[in-house]
Design an enzyme around this catalytic site. Structure first.
Site, PDB file in Angstrom:
ATOM      1  N   ASP A   1     -14.985  -2.466   2.919  1.00 53.42           N
ATOM      2  CA  ASP A   1     -16.069  -1.642   2.368  1.00 53.42           C
ATOM      3  C   ASP A   1     -17.304  -2.538   2.311  1.00 53.42           C
ATOM      4  O   ASP A   1     -17.272  -3.662   2.839  1.00 53.42           O
ATOM      5  CB  ASP A   1     -15.655  -1.122   0.977  1.00 53.42           C
ATOM      6  CG  ASP A   1     -16.346   0.200   0.617  1.00 53.42           C
ATOM      7  OD1 ASP A   1     -17.568   0.322   0.857  1.00 53.42           O
ATOM      8  OD2 ASP A   1     -15.663   1.100   0.105  1.00 53.42           O
TER       9      ASP A   1
ATOM     10  N   LYS B   1      -5.555  -4.130   2.444  1.00 57.91           N
ATOM     11  CA  LYS B   1      -6.528  -4.188   3.560  1.00 57.91           C
ATOM     12  C   LYS B   1      -7.892  -3.646   3.166  1.00 57.91           C
ATOM     13  O   LYS B   1      -8.374  -2.669   3.757  1.00 57.91           O
ATOM     14  CB  LYS B   1      -5.997  -3.414   4.771  1.00 57.91           C
ATOM     15  CG  LYS B   1      -4.644  -3.871   5.292  1.00 57.91           C
ATOM     16  CD  LYS B   1      -4.297  -3.148   6.582  1.00 57.91           C
ATOM     17  CE  LYS B   1      -2.979  -3.560   7.183  1.00 57.91           C
ATOM     18  NZ  LYS B   1      -1.783  -3.160   6.428  1.00 57.91           N
TER      19      LYS B   1
ATOM     20  N   ARG C   1      10.787  -2.086   8.856  1.00 61.08           N
ATOM     21  CA  ARG C   1      11.914  -1.230   9.207  1.00 61.08           C
ATOM     22  C   ARG C   1      13.135  -1.958   9.742  1.00 61.08           C
ATOM     23  O   ARG C   1      14.255  -1.491   9.544  1.00 61.08           O
ATOM     24  CB  ARG C   1      11.432  -0.144  10.182  1.00 61.08           C
ATOM     25  CG  ARG C   1      10.577   0.904   9.487  1.00 61.08           C
ATOM     26  CD  ARG C   1       9.724   1.688  10.445  1.00 61.08           C
ATOM     27  NE  ARG C   1       8.622   0.886  10.968  1.00 61.08           N
ATOM     28  CZ  ARG C   1       7.668   1.363  11.755  1.00 61.08           C
ATOM     29  NH1 ARG C   1       7.692   2.614  12.125  1.00 61.08           N
ATOM     30  NH2 ARG C   1       6.688   0.578  12.178  1.00 61.08           N
TER      31      ARG C   1
ATOM     32  N   THR D   1      -1.348  -4.632  14.469  1.00 64.19           N
ATOM     33  CA  THR D   1      -0.360  -4.841  15.535  1.00 64.19           C
ATOM     34  C   THR D   1       0.018  -3.526  16.229  1.00 64.19           C
ATOM     35  O   THR D   1       0.714  -3.531  17.238  1.00 64.19           O
ATOM     36  CB  THR D   1       0.901  -5.547  14.985  1.00 64.19           C
ATOM     37  OG1 THR D   1       1.191  -5.001  13.699  1.00 64.19           O
ATOM     38  CG2 THR D   1       0.696  -7.021  14.864  1.00 64.19           C
TER      39      THR D   1
ATOM     40  N   ASP E   1      -0.775  -5.716   0.136  1.00 62.24           N
ATOM     41  CA  ASP E   1      -1.385  -5.445   1.446  1.00 62.24           C
ATOM     42  C   ASP E   1      -2.194  -4.151   1.373  1.00 62.24           C
ATOM     43  O   ASP E   1      -1.723  -3.099   1.792  1.00 62.24           O
ATOM     44  CB  ASP E   1      -0.232  -5.334   2.463  1.00 62.24           C
ATOM     45  CG  ASP E   1      -0.686  -4.996   3.874  1.00 62.24           C
ATOM     46  OD1 ASP E   1      -1.853  -5.252   4.204  1.00 62.24           O
ATOM     47  OD2 ASP E   1       0.154  -4.492   4.644  1.00 62.24           O
TER      48      ASP E   1
ATOM     49  N   LYS F   1       6.265  -7.433   0.319  1.00 60.03           N
ATOM     50  CA  LYS F   1       4.921  -6.910   0.558  1.00 60.03           C
ATOM     51  C   LYS F   1       4.839  -5.493   0.016  1.00 60.03           C
ATOM     52  O   LYS F   1       5.674  -4.653   0.336  1.00 60.03           O
ATOM     53  CB  LYS F   1       4.612  -6.915   2.050  1.00 60.03           C
ATOM     54  CG  LYS F   1       3.235  -6.372   2.385  1.00 60.03           C
ATOM     55  CD  LYS F   1       2.906  -6.559   3.850  1.00 60.03           C
ATOM     56  CE  LYS F   1       3.363  -5.415   4.731  1.00 60.03           C
ATOM     57  NZ  LYS F   1       2.687  -4.127   4.469  1.00 60.03           N
TER      58      LYS F   1
HETATM   59  O1  C5P Z   1       8.289  -1.520   9.801  1.00 64.03           O
HETATM   60  P1  C5P Z   1       7.440  -2.607  10.376  1.00 64.03           P
HETATM   61  O2  C5P Z   1       8.179  -3.930  10.511  1.00 64.03           O
HETATM   62  O3  C5P Z   1       6.707  -2.205  11.634  1.00 64.03           O
HETATM   63  O4  C5P Z   1       6.333  -2.851   9.245  1.00 64.03           O
HETATM   64  C1  C5P Z   1       5.257  -3.726   9.419  1.00 64.03           C
HETATM   65  C2  C5P Z   1       4.467  -3.790   8.138  1.00 64.03           C
HETATM   66  O5  C5P Z   1       3.360  -4.673   8.336  1.00 64.03           O
HETATM   67  C3  C5P Z   1       3.878  -2.454   7.679  1.00 64.03           C
HETATM   68  O6  C5P Z   1       3.937  -2.466   6.267  1.00 64.03           O
HETATM   69  C4  C5P Z   1       2.428  -2.503   8.153  1.00 64.03           C
HETATM   70  O7  C5P Z   1       1.551  -1.813   7.283  1.00 64.03           O
HETATM   71  C5  C5P Z   1       2.127  -3.996   8.107  1.00 64.03           C
HETATM   72  N1  C5P Z   1       1.075  -4.473   9.009  1.00 64.03           N
HETATM   73  C6  C5P Z   1       1.127  -4.326  10.376  1.00 64.03           C
HETATM   74  N2  C5P Z   1       0.127  -4.821  11.179  1.00 64.03           N
HETATM   75  C7  C5P Z   1      -0.922  -5.445  10.622  1.00 64.03           C
HETATM   76  C8  C5P Z   1      -0.986  -5.592   9.232  1.00 64.03           C
HETATM   77  C9  C5P Z   1       0.048  -5.098   8.441  1.00 64.03           C
HETATM   78  O8  C5P Z   1       2.085  -3.784  10.898  1.00 64.03           O
HETATM   79  N3  C5P Z   1      -1.846  -5.968  11.396  1.00 64.03           N
END
Ligand code: C5P
Length: 232
Positions: A64, A61, A211, A119, A59, A32
């Site tokens: 607009d 998002k 992460r 999330t 991603d 991603k």
């Molecule tokens: O590091 P971590 O596992 O928290 O990363 C989650 C990834 O998913 C990030 O790139 C974040 O931008 C993305 N994301 C998210 N929640 C959403 C949509 C995308 O955490 N609803």
């Protein structure tokens, strides 16, 4: 369709990204690309990672007015991404415009999904800051229904909501779920998190892991663990 682990390449530069991807000798994980890397490096990074043989979820998002989102999607259409997204809170007309912009002349298009509620959003934040009084799960399911009505393929949601979305919107409506942590990992800024095993049990189609893989002492081992727990 689905059942794959998508690694979130939240890196500040192409150099750091390739350093990370080069650890995966012989494997080509689905990745991603989010705003950090895309804004730093531009569309060339997408073409390069596609050329290396990875599937790419871009991603960005989009959110607009419909006409602007349609134009944005037309620009993304020719980049060769496999999946991209919009915010469902932009509404049904905006999501329909996104579908139009992304569709190629031959009628095909990359997978298009909608973000329901991030999330990182908690019930408290939704109620106090956004003045949305309804339970977060109801809001997520309503946004998913809007995305389906607009012709999208699925949603980004918390794994904790994926089961209800499949039940209420349809088993084939895709759920892509970030907010994944191995047992014992730090939550960081995420609120609604779960493990790869639990996401599998609930029925997520794809998990997005950032992460917990990118910051692991051994990222390849962490990826293999996520694949074992979620796919196999
Ligand atoms: O590091 P971590 O596992 O928290 O990363 C989650 C990834 O998913 C990030 O790139 C974040 O931008 C993305 N994301 C998210 N929640 C959403 C949509 C995308 O955490 N609803």
């Amino acid at each position: 369709m689905g059942k794959d682990v998508i690694i979130a390449l939240d890196f500040p530069s192409a150099e750091k990204t390739y350093e990370f991807l080069d650890k995966f000798t012989g494997r080509k994980p689905f990745v991603k690309i989010g705003m950090e890397l895309f804004y730093a490096e531009g569309p060339g990074i997408v073409r390069e990672i596609k050329k290396r043989g990875h599937k790419v979820f871009l991603d960005l998002k989009l959110h607009d007015i419909p006409n602007t989102v349609k134009g944005g999607m037309q620009s993304l259409r020719d980049l060769g991404v496999d999946m991209t997204n919009v915010h469902a809170s932009g509404g049904i007309k905006m999501m329909q415009a996104a579908v139009e912009g992304l569709t190629r002349e031959d009628g095909t298009r990359p997978i298009l999904i909608a973000v329901t509620q991030l999330t990182s959003t908690s019930q408290e934040m939704m109620t106090d800051e956004l003045l949305i009084e309804r339970p977060i799960a109801d809001v997520v399911v309503k946004y998913a229904a809007n995305a389906k009505a607009a012709g999208l393929d699925g949603v980004v949601c918390s794994p904790l909501e994926a089961g209800r979305i499949h039940e209420e919107i349809g088993a084939s409506f895709m759920t892509v779920t970030p907010g994944i942590r191995f047992a014992g990992d730090a939550k960081g800024d995420q609120s609604r998190v779960t493990t790869p095993e639990k996401a599998k049990e609930i029925g997520s189609d794809y998990i997005v892991v950032g992460r917990s893989i990118t910051a692991a002492a051994d990222p390849v081992e962490a990826y293999e663990r996520a694949m074992r727990d979620f796919v196999n």
